[in-house]
Scaffold this motif. Structure first.
Motif, PDB file in Angstrom:
ATOM      1  N   GLN A 115      -7.166   0.551  -4.021  1.00  0.00           N
ATOM      2  CA  GLN A 115      -6.724  -0.719  -4.575  1.00  0.00           C
ATOM      3  C   GLN A 115      -7.910  -1.563  -5.025  1.00  0.00           C
ATOM      4  O   GLN A 115      -7.871  -2.205  -6.065  1.00  0.00           O
ATOM      5  CB  GLN A 115      -5.879  -1.493  -3.545  1.00  0.00           C
ATOM      6  N   GLU A 116      -8.971  -1.564  -4.211  1.00  0.00           N
ATOM      7  CA  GLU A 116     -10.170  -2.339  -4.574  1.00  0.00           C
ATOM      8  C   GLU A 116     -10.765  -1.818  -5.881  1.00  0.00           C
ATOM      9  O   GLU A 116     -11.188  -2.591  -6.734  1.00  0.00           O
ATOM     10  CB  GLU A 116     -11.212  -2.236  -3.452  1.00  0.00           C
ATOM     11  N   ARG A 117     -10.785  -0.508  -6.047  1.00  0.00           N
ATOM     12  CA  ARG A 117     -11.354   0.077  -7.259  1.00  0.00           C
ATOM     13  C   ARG A 117     -10.425  -0.120  -8.444  1.00  0.00           C
ATOM     14  O   ARG A 117     -10.888  -0.267  -9.576  1.00  0.00           O
ATOM     15  CB  ARG A 117     -11.630   1.560  -7.013  1.00  0.00           C
ATOM     16  N   ARG A 118      -9.131  -0.123  -8.176  1.00  0.00           N
ATOM     17  CA  ARG A 118      -8.158  -0.357  -9.252  1.00  0.00           C
ATOM     18  C   ARG A 118      -8.347  -1.737  -9.844  1.00  0.00           C
ATOM     19  O   ARG A 118      -8.182  -1.957 -11.051  1.00  0.00           O
ATOM     20  CB  ARG A 118      -6.748  -0.206  -8.690  1.00  0.00           C
ATOM     21  N   ARG A 119      -8.692  -2.712  -8.991  1.00  0.00           N
ATOM     22  CA  ARG A 119      -8.861  -4.086  -9.448  1.00  0.00           C
ATOM     23  C   ARG A 119     -10.176  -4.287 -10.202  1.00  0.00           C
ATOM     24  O   ARG A 119     -10.396  -5.286 -10.791  1.00  0.00           O
ATOM     25  CB  ARG A 119      -8.793  -5.060  -8.259  1.00  0.00           C
ATOM     26  N   VAL A 121      -7.827   4.371   3.109  1.00  0.00           N
ATOM     27  CA  VAL A 121      -8.071   5.041   1.828  1.00  0.00           C
ATOM     28  C   VAL A 121      -7.356   4.296   0.707  1.00  0.00           C
ATOM     29  O   VAL A 121      -7.919   4.048  -0.365  1.00  0.00           O
ATOM     30  CB  VAL A 121      -7.600   6.508   1.879  1.00  0.00           C
ATOM     31  N   TYR A 122      -6.108   3.918   0.963  1.00  0.00           N
ATOM     32  CA  TYR A 122      -5.338   3.188  -0.053  1.00  0.00           C
ATOM     33  C   TYR A 122      -6.023   1.871  -0.413  1.00  0.00           C
ATOM     34  O   TYR A 122      -6.038   1.469  -1.582  1.00  0.00           O
ATOM     35  CB  TYR A 122      -3.925   2.909   0.461  1.00  0.00           C
ATOM     36  N   LYS A 123      -6.564   1.191   0.601  1.00  0.00           N
ATOM     37  CA  LYS A 123      -7.239  -0.082   0.333  1.00  0.00           C
ATOM     38  C   LYS A 123      -8.457   0.120  -0.558  1.00  0.00           C
ATOM     39  O   LYS A 123      -8.729  -0.693  -1.448  1.00  0.00           O
ATOM     40  CB  LYS A 123      -7.627  -0.765   1.643  1.00  0.00           C
ATOM     41  N   LYS A 124      -9.199   1.196  -0.322  1.00  0.00           N
ATOM     42  CA  LYS A 124     -10.349   1.495  -1.171  1.00  0.00           C
ATOM     43  C   LYS A 124      -9.897   1.729  -2.615  1.00  0.00           C
ATOM     44  O   LYS A 124     -10.538   1.262  -3.567  1.00  0.00           O
ATOM     45  CB  LYS A 124     -11.078   2.729  -0.653  1.00  0.00           C
ATOM     46  N   LEU A 143       0.804  -1.211   0.000  1.00  0.00           N
ATOM     47  CA  LEU A 143       0.000   0.000   0.000  1.00  0.00           C
ATOM     48  C   LEU A 143       0.842   1.269   0.000  1.00  0.00           C
ATOM     49  O   LEU A 143       0.629   2.154  -0.823  1.00  0.00           O
ATOM     50  CB  LEU A 143      -0.940   0.011   1.211  1.00  0.00           C
ATOM     51  N   ASP A 144       1.791   1.376   0.931  1.00  0.00           N
ATOM     52  CA  ASP A 144       2.532   2.639   1.030  1.00  0.00           C
ATOM     53  C   ASP A 144       4.006   2.524   0.643  1.00  0.00           C
ATOM     54  O   ASP A 144       4.747   3.499   0.724  1.00  0.00           O
ATOM     55  CB  ASP A 144       2.406   3.246   2.426  1.00  0.00           C
ATOM     56  N   GLY A 145       4.422   1.328   0.202  1.00  0.00           N
ATOM     57  CA  GLY A 145       5.780   1.187  -0.329  1.00  0.00           C
ATOM     58  C   GLY A 145       6.885   1.049   0.700  1.00  0.00           C
ATOM     59  O   GLY A 145       8.063   0.976   0.335  1.00  0.00           O
ATOM     60  N   THR A 146       6.550   0.981   1.987  1.00  0.00           N
ATOM     61  CA  THR A 146       7.579   0.835   3.010  1.00  0.00           C
ATOM     62  C   THR A 146       8.335  -0.487   2.840  1.00  0.00           C
ATOM     63  O   THR A 146       7.729  -1.542   2.683  1.00  0.00           O
ATOM     64  CB  THR A 146       6.957   0.860   4.422  1.00  0.00           C
TER      65      THR A 146
END
Length: 209
Positions: A205-209, A200-203, A27-30
């Motif tokens: 990602q879900e929409r990206r898929r 927010v990132y998860k939302k 999600l955040d690249g860490t």
């Protein structure tokens, strides 16, 4: 079972049959950790959807998080241009990857514990959350929190209008600046309502898929 494959026979293993694997938050690249894999541990990772590594000291496989519960759900595996290193993106359950209890194994700078960098929005959000937890009189962010929804939401409305005007003026630098202001005040709003940026990132990602 992961719905993708990597060419196991094309990976360049060292003389011990191992290849280094960098593990990164999807999600955040860490960057969370580094461990070693061999052909069989990669195969086990692909079959189970969780990270499996090879312990050089114990000479055995180990499933990350099997005892702590902090398992890593694999999102993707990439290999570099020389095929001799892997990049594994994961959802880190429990948000702890290091055996010390830290989120990332890469938390040491000059003998001090400092959280590793993530993407820019996550870094800014961390500062905003700190201002919420530790307010200071001269902090603009602290003053926004003190004003509550009325002040924060008013600023979001103002910044949204300024983004619109900058776009109508066809001003690239102005657009970038106004969008940055809108992002900032939106981050303050979600922190005020105890919403983590990862939600927010998860939302997204879900929409990206």
């Amino acid at each position: 079972m992961i719905h993708f494959e990597i060419p196991l026979d094309q990976i360049v293993y060292d003389e011990r049959g191992l290849v280094p694997a960098i593990v990164q938050d999807y999600l955040d690249g860490t960057v969370l950790m580094m461990a070693w894999m061999n052909r069989d541990s990669i195969q086990k990772t692909l079959e189970t959807g969780q990270t499996w590594f090879w312990s050089r000291s114990r000479q055995e496989f180990w499933n990350k998080g099997a005892t702590s519960g902090h398992v890593q759900k694999v999102q993707s595996i990439r290999y570099d241009c020389d095929s001799d290193a892997l990049l594994v993106t994961v959802e880190q359950i429990g948000d702890i990857a290091c055996h010390t209890g830290e989120r990332s194994c890469f938390h040491q700078v000059n003998g001090q514990k400092i959280a590793p960098p993530a993407d820019t929005l996550s870094q800014v959000f961390a500062v905003i959350c700190d201002r919420k937890a530790n307010p200071t009189p001269d902090s603009y962010t602290s003053k926004l929190f003190e004003g509550g929804d009325n002040k924060i939401l008013k600023k979001i409305g103002e910044e949204g209008a300024e983004v619109v005007m900058a776009c109508k003026d066809k001003d690239p630098d102005g657009i970038a600046g106004e969008v940055a202001d809108l992002f900032f005040h939106t981050l303050v709003a979600i922190a005020h309502h105890d919403v983590d940026i990862k939600q927010v990132y998860k939302k997204l990602q879900e929409r990206r898929r």
